[in-house]
Design a protein around this motif. Structure first.
Motif, PDB file in Angstrom:
ATOM      1  N   VAL A  93       0.865  -1.178   0.000  1.00  0.00           N
ATOM      2  CA  VAL A  93       0.000   0.000   0.000  1.00  0.00           C
ATOM      3  C   VAL A  93       0.905   1.232   0.000  1.00  0.00           C
ATOM      4  O   VAL A  93       1.732   1.402   0.906  1.00  0.00           O
ATOM      5  N   GLY A 100      -4.813   5.140   3.201  1.00  0.00           N
ATOM      6  CA  GLY A 100      -3.871   4.024   3.330  1.00  0.00           C
ATOM      7  C   GLY A 100      -4.105   3.245   4.616  1.00  0.00           C
ATOM      8  O   GLY A 100      -4.062   2.003   4.612  1.00  0.00           O
ATOM      9  N   CYS A 103      -7.114   0.995   4.111  1.00  0.00           N
ATOM     10  CA  CYS A 103      -6.826  -0.150   3.230  1.00  0.00           C
ATOM     11  C   CYS A 103      -5.982  -1.187   3.969  1.00  0.00           C
ATOM     12  O   CYS A 103      -6.251  -2.387   3.905  1.00  0.00           O
TER      13      CYS A 103
END
Ligand code: NAD
Length: 279
Positions: A93, A100, A103
């Motif tokens: 990522v 971020g 995720c």
């Protein structure tokens, strides 16, 4: 007249093509990280000619849209387009900001091995403390199964990285618009494009290696998954509140600068620079 913007494109267009229109504009309300960044640049250069409201950094918008929404929609987008199984997959990522972080948390929870790339030392430290391996993209690009960009930056995944990805690597963008993956560099005669289904393309190298490019580098979740109406409602409401604040403000309350929403309307995220100065 007020400008209600998301990404800064409308503001940019007025500055470039119709600067006279600013005579009638009383303020700008901007929702996105990138648009806000552009406004701060204009302000720093002394070119901002009306007050602007930074909606992105209000916690209501920042957490529900950037963090919590992306934490859910990254998985939805990947599942709908690829049916990939997340357990055991190696994922990198790019960017450990709000998007971020969302995720990474989602993928880690499903058993993926998650690497993070960062250019900001505080965010890199946060990734490390949250249990992620902070690496350079060049260190992991050859063996990861999934690459996700969430930086707000341009050409973070350039052709040199796309060339080195392994066969079957999935590449997608969760950050800004369509600028984070250098998709233009993949439109060259030696590479073959195979359109698999809407939002899914195989790009095939002469030796047979293929990568799976999602949404042609546009935002994965906005192109391929659903975004909860609750999140849309929260961000739209925060923008409306910012407009009302600009409209109701007494003469001279807001100058030609970028402002955060007043506290009564939404707590603001502490600026990273402030945190740094305390370390
Ligand atoms: P942020 O500023 O909190 O995080 C971005 C991070 O990327 C920063 O920590 C920065 O240091 C890092 N970074 C910048 N360039 C980098 C590079 N070349 N390599 C590695 N790291 C790099 O911003 P955010 O709130 O996480 O938003 C990121 C982007 O996602 C913005 O463009 C924003 O508009 C967009 N966004 C997308 C969605 C969506 O639904 N997909 C939702 C909200 C925001």
């Amino acid at each position: 007249m007020y400008v209600l913007d998301d990404g800064g494109d409308l503001t940019h267009c007025i500055y470039k093509k119709y600067p006279n229109v600013f005579k009638y504009i009383k303020g700008i309300v901007e929702e996105s990280v990138t648009g806000v960044h552009r406004l701060y640049q204009l302000s720093k250069a002394g070119k901002l000619c009306v007050p602007a409201m930074n909606v992105n950094d209000s916690v209501t918008k920042q957490k529900f849209d950037n963090l919590y929404c992306c934490r859910e929609s990254i998985l939805d987008g990947l599942k709908r387009t690829t049916d990939v199984m997340f357990g055991g997959k190696q994922v990198v990522v790019c960017g450990y900001g709000e998007v971020g972080k969302g995720c990474c948390a989602a993928l880690k929870a499903l058993g993926s091995i998650v690497y993070v790339t960062e250019i900001d030392p505080i965010c890199a430290l946060q990734a490390c403390m949250d249990g992620f391996r902070v690496v350079k993209l060049s260190q992991v690009i050859r063996h990861v199964d999934i690459v996700i960009t969430c930086t707000g930056n341009k050409n973070v995944v350039g052709r040199e990285y796309l060339d080195r990805m392994k066969n079957g690597c999935i590449v997608c963008n969760m950050g800004h618009s369509n600028t984070e993956i250098d998709v233009a560099s993949l439109h060259t005669p030696e590479l073959t494009w195979e359109h698999v289904r809407p939002q899914v393309d195989h790009v095939i190298w002469p030796d047979g290696k293929k990568i799976i490019l999602l949404a042609e580098g546009r935002l994965l979740n906005l192109s391929c998954s659903t975004v909860p109406t609750f999140v849309l409602s929260i961000t739209a409401t925060t923008q409306a509140l910012a407009l009302i604040e600009l409209y109701n403000a007494t003469e001279g309350r807001y100058k030609q600068d970028v402002y955060l929403l007043p506290k009564k309307m939404g707590k603001n995220r502490k600026k990273r620079q402030d945190i740094r100065s305390k370390i």
